[in-house]
Motif scaffolding. Structure first.
Motif, PDB file in Angstrom:
ATOM      1  N   ASP A 262      -7.600  -3.150 -10.263  1.00  0.00           N
ATOM      2  CA  ASP A 262      -7.171  -3.355  -8.879  1.00  0.00           C
ATOM      3  C   ASP A 262      -7.672  -4.740  -8.476  1.00  0.00           C
ATOM      4  OD1 ASP A 262      -7.135  -3.525  -6.014  1.00  0.00           O
ATOM      5  OD2 ASP A 262      -6.934  -1.357  -5.942  1.00  0.00           O
TER       6      ASP A 262
ATOM      7  N   LEU B 188     -12.924  -1.939  -9.379  1.00  0.00           N
ATOM      8  CA  LEU B 188     -12.112  -3.039  -9.904  1.00  0.00           C
ATOM      9  C   LEU B 188     -11.397  -2.701 -11.204  1.00  0.00           C
ATOM     10  CD1 LEU B 188     -14.208  -6.228  -9.113  1.00  0.00           C
ATOM     11  CD2 LEU B 188     -12.423  -5.168  -7.744  1.00  0.00           C
TER      12      LEU B 188
ATOM     13  N   THR C  73      -9.910   0.771  -6.756  1.00  0.00           N
ATOM     14  CA  THR C  73     -10.119  -0.160  -5.652  1.00  0.00           C
ATOM     15  C   THR C  73     -11.541  -0.692  -5.573  1.00  0.00           C
ATOM     16  OG1 THR C  73      -8.372   0.878  -4.388  1.00  0.00           O
ATOM     17  CG2 THR C  73      -9.936  -0.449  -3.149  1.00  0.00           C
ATOM     18  N   PHE C  74     -12.535   0.171  -5.642  1.00  0.00           N
ATOM     19  CA  PHE C  74     -13.915  -0.285  -5.470  1.00  0.00           C
ATOM     20  C   PHE C  74     -14.599  -0.601  -6.797  1.00  0.00           C
ATOM     21  CE2 PHE C  74     -12.826   2.093  -1.665  1.00  0.00           C
ATOM     22  CZ  PHE C  74     -13.033   1.091  -0.734  1.00  0.00           C
TER      23      PHE C  74
ATOM     24  N   GLU D 171      -2.914  -3.571 -10.660  1.00  0.00           N
ATOM     25  CA  GLU D 171      -2.420  -3.487  -9.283  1.00  0.00           C
ATOM     26  C   GLU D 171      -2.780  -4.772  -8.556  1.00  0.00           C
ATOM     27  OE1 GLU D 171      -3.209   0.104  -7.125  1.00  0.00           O
ATOM     28  OE2 GLU D 171      -3.242   1.323  -8.943  1.00  0.00           O
ATOM     29  N   TRP D 172      -1.944  -5.168  -7.603  1.00  0.00           N
ATOM     30  CA  TRP D 172      -2.128  -6.400  -6.819  1.00  0.00           C
ATOM     31  C   TRP D 172      -2.215  -7.615  -7.738  1.00  0.00           C
ATOM     32  CZ3 TRP D 172      -0.928  -5.382  -2.021  1.00  0.00           C
ATOM     33  CH2 TRP D 172      -1.158  -4.095  -1.531  1.00  0.00           C
TER      34      TRP D 172
ATOM     35  N   THR E 261      -0.482   3.448  -8.313  1.00  0.00           N
ATOM     36  CA  THR E 261      -1.395   4.364  -8.999  1.00  0.00           C
ATOM     37  C   THR E 261      -0.634   5.553  -9.571  1.00  0.00           C
ATOM     38  OG1 THR E 261      -3.265   3.644  -7.644  1.00  0.00           O
ATOM     39  CG2 THR E 261      -3.497   5.760  -8.762  1.00  0.00           C
TER      40      THR E 261
ATOM     41  N   TYR F  20      -6.942  -6.342  -5.649  1.00  0.00           N
ATOM     42  CA  TYR F  20      -6.754  -6.538  -4.213  1.00  0.00           C
ATOM     43  C   TYR F  20      -7.834  -7.439  -3.614  1.00  0.00           C
ATOM     44  CZ  TYR F  20      -5.883  -5.388   0.684  1.00  0.00           C
ATOM     45  OH  TYR F  20      -5.599  -5.458   2.017  1.00  0.00           O
ATOM     46  N   ARG F  21      -9.066  -7.253  -4.030  1.00  0.00           N
ATOM     47  CA  ARG F  21     -10.185  -8.010  -3.453  1.00  0.00           C
ATOM     48  C   ARG F  21     -10.549  -9.265  -4.242  1.00  0.00           C
ATOM     49  NH1 ARG F  21     -10.714  -2.919  -1.907  1.00  0.00           N
ATOM     50  NH2 ARG F  21     -11.522  -2.473   0.161  1.00  0.00           N
TER      51      ARG F  21
ATOM     52  N   SER G   3      -7.261   5.338  -8.169  1.00  0.00           N
ATOM     53  CA  SER G   3      -7.210   3.910  -7.887  1.00  0.00           C
ATOM     54  C   SER G   3      -8.575   3.279  -8.142  1.00  0.00           C
ATOM     55  CB  SER G   3      -6.808   3.681  -6.431  1.00  0.00           C
ATOM     56  OG  SER G   3      -6.827   2.295  -6.150  1.00  0.00           O
TER      57      SER G   3
ATOM     58  N   MET H 175       0.845  -1.201   0.000  1.00  0.00           N
ATOM     59  CA  MET H 175       0.000   0.000   0.000  1.00  0.00           C
ATOM     60  C   MET H 175       0.878   1.247   0.000  1.00  0.00           C
ATOM     61  SD  MET H 175      -3.381  -0.490   0.503  1.00  0.00           S
ATOM     62  CE  MET H 175      -4.458  -1.825   0.956  1.00  0.00           C
TER      63      MET H 175
END
Length: 163
Positions: free
Chosen positions: A79, A65, A62-63, A107-108, A42, A81-82, A60, A37
């Motif tokens: 992203d 995707l 993140t939410f 990312e991730w 980004t 991450y999830r 980013s 992190m």
């Protein structure tokens, strides 16, 4: 495996480096980022976007995707991450983007390593000596021609950049 290592002292330098490298992209490249992190994944993508003439603000995903950006070449910023399994990956539309002719910045990426194409360019971003210094290691058999040593005297730093 071809490998280049860069050192940046700020988010602005990370962006400028990626912007310069973006000029040699032709579409179809998959860039797989790893790094903790706040390491600058980004920021690197913001620089890529600038180099690909994207006019939108890059943030980013993140939410969401994935964020899609239009420029000289489309940029798809993921992203992962999830993402915890194949079902999650399928829901992002990832496989459709692979054939879309754009640049995929992921990312991730370690969360989907088994799904990445063999010619993926891997970008590892780790902390350097100071709080804002980053070590950016880029590896891959298919590194674009312009992804060699970069002199910081030839980088144009952005004027209003966020870290």
């Amino acid at each position: 495996m071809k490998k280049q290592v860069y050192h940046t002292a700020s988010a602005a330098e990370t962006e400028a480096l990626a912007e310069k490298l973006a000029h040699s992209l032709t579409g179809g490249e998959v860039l797989a980022y790893t790094g903790g992190m706040g390491m600058g994944k980004t920021a690197f993508t913001r620089g890529l976007a600038r180099g690909l003439h994207v006019r939108d603000s890059v943030s980013s995903p993140t939410f969401a995707l994935v964020h899609e950006y239009r420029g000289k070449i489309p940029l798809y910023h993921f992203d992962m991450y999830r993402v915890e399994g194949w079902g999650d990956l399928d829901s992002t539309g990832f496989y459709d983007y692979l054939d879309g002719g754009g640049v995929l910045a992921i990312e991730w990426s370690e969360n989907i390593d088994a799904a990445l194409p063999e010619e993926t360019i891997r970008i590892h971003i780790t902390p350097g000596q100071g709080e804002t210094e980053r070590i950016i290691t880029i590896e891959g058999e298919s590194l674009p021609a312009g992804w060699g040593p970069v002199s910081y005297t030839h980088l144009t730093l952005p004027t209003n950049s966020r870290g």
